[in-house]
Design an enzyme around this catalytic site. Sequence first.
Site, short mmCIF file in Angstrom:
data_model
loop_
_atom_site.label_atom_id
_atom_site.label_comp_id
_atom_site.label_asym_id
_atom_site.label_seq_id
_atom_site.Cartn_x
_atom_site.Cartn_y
_atom_site.Cartn_z
N ASP A 53 17.31 8.42 -27.88
CA ASP A 53 17.55 7.63 -29.08
C ASP A 53 18.81 6.80 -28.95
O ASP A 53 18.85 5.62 -29.32
CB ASP A 53 17.67 8.55 -30.29
CG ASP A 53 16.33 9.10 -30.74
OD1 ASP A 53 15.36 8.34 -30.79
OD2 ASP A 53 16.27 10.31 -31.04
N SER A 54 19.87 7.41 -28.45
CA SER A 54 21.15 6.71 -28.35
C SER A 54 21.08 5.57 -27.34
O SER A 54 21.63 4.48 -27.57
CB SER A 54 22.26 7.69 -27.98
OG SER A 54 22.43 8.65 -29.01
#
Length: 399
Positions: A171-172
């Site tokens: 996600d990051s």
Amino acid sequence: MTNDHGPLSGYRVIEAGTLIAGPFCGQLLGDFGAEVIKIEDPTHGDPMRGWGAEVGGDHLQWQILGRNKKSVTCNLRTAEGQDLMRQLVGSADVLLENFRPGTLERWGLGYEELAKDNPGLVLTRITGYGQTGPYAGRAGFGSVGEAMGGVRYITGDPDRRPSRAGVSLGDSLAGMFSAYGTVLALLGRERTGRGQVVDTAIYEAVLALMESLVPEWQLAGQRRERTGSILPGVAPSNTYPTADDSQILIGANRDTVFTRLCTAMDRPELAKDARYASHAARGVNQHELDDLISTWTRSLSAADALERLHADGVPAGLIYTAEDMLQDPHFAAREAITTLMHRSLGEVPMQNVTPRLSSTPGELQWIAPDLGQHNDEVYGGVLGLNESERTRLAREGVI
């Protein structure tokens, strides 16, 4: 309050993302001065408001993901909510979303529709698999993107199942690449006058970090495997135990640095030993060399070992926990961790803006807002809705 000197000052971003990937992209843009207006469901808000460690009813991860943002509520499943979104996007430079492909289009908010009124709009879209391809319609979380992108297979110890990195890496990464793509699209708009779509797939954001993993298999017939704390053939580069039950990391695989390590260990003869004198030889004898170094580090406290290593110019460091970070003078000197004031928690420590720009730096201005905290400011000030209209929309569950 705005960061008027930030490089993205003057740009308005409408964030319709939830969880981590989209909001992290919005956080990065907000850190550098963009006005980020976060659209949230009126009933529950972003699910991240209820995730992670909790203190006094407030969840800490949200305080970071929501920093520098304005929160407005809007039910996008209603016609009036969709119209409000359309109006907000008409005043914006960027729309950021991480719904499944086709969701915006079903709401009448697809790019072609929005660009008719705002041809300079940049639409940044984050999904598990991208906007096209046979998997585009699948539900996709960061963990699945990590698996498909390759990082899960090579993470962990070789005798165990693939491991998680400990943070939401997929996600990051998707959020970071999306912020990068958004800024590139805004730069492109300076030349063309037109916006475009930024299409980020989580698995491709992970894949981008996989170095030469693909050609190693295709051309050399080599498949990377889990190797735990070592990099096969590169030594010494590992974690080593100390007398006070700490772990330090030493990276001394370069010939000149290895010589300095031998000096620090009071074992200068090892640098001339045929088993360790070259990079290739150290790689072959990696485990034996690690045992020798571990014997030395076990005889010292972490502080004493690091003092010797740093004195001789050997890259080394403690395996840090949050406690170590908060006590470290280098973190303090560079303000790598700073604080924002919360209405009930007081000062909340969190990582500062990165990277550092000398003339137009990013800035932390305020902590994550309460749900709908900026409804009046945005709907009244930006869209010009009067108080009675805002009251009606709230009563009917639109905002």
